[in-house]
Design a protein around this motif. Structure first.
Motif, PDB file in Angstrom:
ATOM      1  N   ARG A   8       0.856  -1.198   0.000  1.00 29.28           N
ATOM      2  CA  ARG A   8       0.000   0.000   0.000  1.00 29.28           C
ATOM      3  C   ARG A   8       0.885   1.239   0.000  1.00 29.28           C
ATOM      4  O   ARG A   8       1.724   1.405   0.868  1.00 29.28           O
ATOM      5  N   ARG A  42      -0.985   0.612 -10.387  1.00 28.99           N
ATOM      6  CA  ARG A  42      -2.148  -0.068  -9.800  1.00 28.99           C
ATOM      7  C   ARG A  42      -2.366  -1.425 -10.451  1.00 28.99           C
ATOM      8  O   ARG A  42      -2.728  -2.403  -9.779  1.00 28.99           O
ATOM      9  N   TYR A  46      -0.663  -3.009  -6.686  1.00 33.37           N
ATOM     10  CA  TYR A  46      -0.463  -2.117  -5.544  1.00 33.37           C
ATOM     11  C   TYR A  46      -1.760  -1.417  -5.166  1.00 33.37           C
ATOM     12  O   TYR A  46      -2.597  -1.130  -6.022  1.00 33.37           O
ATOM     13  N   GLU A  47      -1.915  -1.130  -3.880  1.00 30.60           N
ATOM     14  CA  GLU A  47      -3.007  -0.284  -3.410  1.00 30.60           C
ATOM     15  C   GLU A  47      -2.476   1.136  -3.348  1.00 30.60           C
ATOM     16  O   GLU A  47      -1.454   1.391  -2.718  1.00 30.60           O
ATOM     17  N   GLU A 120     -10.231   3.012   3.377  1.00 30.56           N
ATOM     18  CA  GLU A 120      -9.612   1.690   3.410  1.00 30.56           C
ATOM     19  C   GLU A 120     -10.408   0.699   2.577  1.00 30.56           C
ATOM     20  O   GLU A 120      -9.849  -0.138   1.862  1.00 30.56           O
ATOM     21  N   LEU A 123      -9.695   1.164  -1.092  1.00 34.72           N
ATOM     22  CA  LEU A 123      -8.407   0.582  -1.468  1.00 34.72           C
ATOM     23  C   LEU A 123      -8.514  -0.938  -1.584  1.00 34.72           C
ATOM     24  O   LEU A 123      -7.959  -1.542  -2.514  1.00 34.72           O
ATOM     25  N   GLU A 124      -9.224  -1.550  -0.656  1.00 33.74           N
ATOM     26  CA  GLU A 124      -9.391  -3.001  -0.689  1.00 33.74           C
ATOM     27  C   GLU A 124     -10.143  -3.454  -1.931  1.00 33.74           C
ATOM     28  O   GLU A 124      -9.938  -4.568  -2.429  1.00 33.74           O
ATOM     29  N   GLY A 126      -9.751  -2.099  -4.796  1.00 31.72           N
ATOM     30  CA  GLY A 126      -8.916  -1.807  -5.963  1.00 31.72           C
ATOM     31  C   GLY A 126      -9.063  -0.415  -6.520  1.00 31.72           C
ATOM     32  O   GLY A 126      -8.554  -0.122  -7.603  1.00 31.72           O
TER      33      GLY A 126
END
Length: 241
Positions: A8, A42, A46-47, A120, A123-124, A126
């Protein structure tokens, strides 16, 4: 140099990165290129969260020096970062990257408010999350905002995209013999005033053990190259890390 693999990442960009020729504050072509760099990283799994400064539109500190009351000038600068965040969001979504903008100053008509757990979750899933309006208070820079968000989001590293390829012992644009560091400690950055980020941002990253990777975002493909260990950069970290 070999860069440790991170999962992240928070990418901090100066507003000037988006500028075009002739003083154009936001260049669609350059913004699209930066967006493609983000999309390529991305796509590697990667986040990514992003903080963009507002200096291409308005600098609160400079305006304060010219007579605008400091807090007012800083709020104006925060609004500039929202404009940049929306520009980057638009460029990312045009190439198919789901993106959310979260602002420290609530403005429900244009973006989400900053909510850590919601960010969060994005991000999880994508999505790329762009944090705007700094920390939402005057007297703090977007560097401090980036360090704060990196700590809140439990980022493995803070990548700072600049116009130089790392941290030097002097300004390489003024001193041809300046030497680039491969790695340097937070303490040395602070004691030697190496101008990586402002002191409060450096201290926050140090206290939360968040490495700062300084690289040249203007070089095409360099973001991904640095992450793969092939690009040129400087890592700011604790001694012995």
């Amino acid at each position: 140099m070999t860069t440790p693999r991170f999962k992240r990442i928070l990418l901090k960009l100066s507003g000037e990165v988006l500028m075009g020729e002739g003083g154009l504050a936001i260049s669609p072509e350059i913004t699209a290129r930066v967006a493609q760099e983000i999309a390529d990283v991305r796509a590697q799994g990667y986040e990514l969260c992003v903080v963009v400064g507002g200096g291409n539109i308005f600098r609160g500190l400079s305006a304060a020096a010219k007579g605008i009351e400091r807090a007012t000038a800083d709020y104006m600068g925060m609004l500039a970062t929202v404009m940049n965040a929306l520009a980057v969001q638009n460029a990312l979504e045009q190439i198919g990257v789901d993106t959310r903008v979260q602002s420290a100053i609530p403005m429900a008509s244009v973006c989400e408010p900053f909510i850590r757990r919601r960010a969060e979750r994005h991000l999880e899933k994508g999505r790329v999350v762009i944090f705007a309006a700094g920390v939402g208070s005057p007297f703090f820079t977007t560097d401090s905002g980036a360090a704060l968000r990196a700590a809140e989001m439990k980022c493995d590293a803070l990548f700072k995209g600049t116009s130089v390829d790392g941290v030097y012992d002097a300004d390489p644009k003024k001193v041809p013999t300046a030497t680039r560091y491969e790695t340097v400690t937070y303490s040395k950055v602070l004691s030697d005033d190496l101008k990586v980020m402002d002191a409060s941002a450096i201290a926050l990253c140090r206290d939360n053990n968040i490495p700062i990777v300084v690289f040249n975002i203007r070089e095409h493909g360099n973001f991904g190259a640095v992450l793969s260990g092939q690009g040129v950069s400087t890592i700011v970290q604790n001694a012995g890390a």
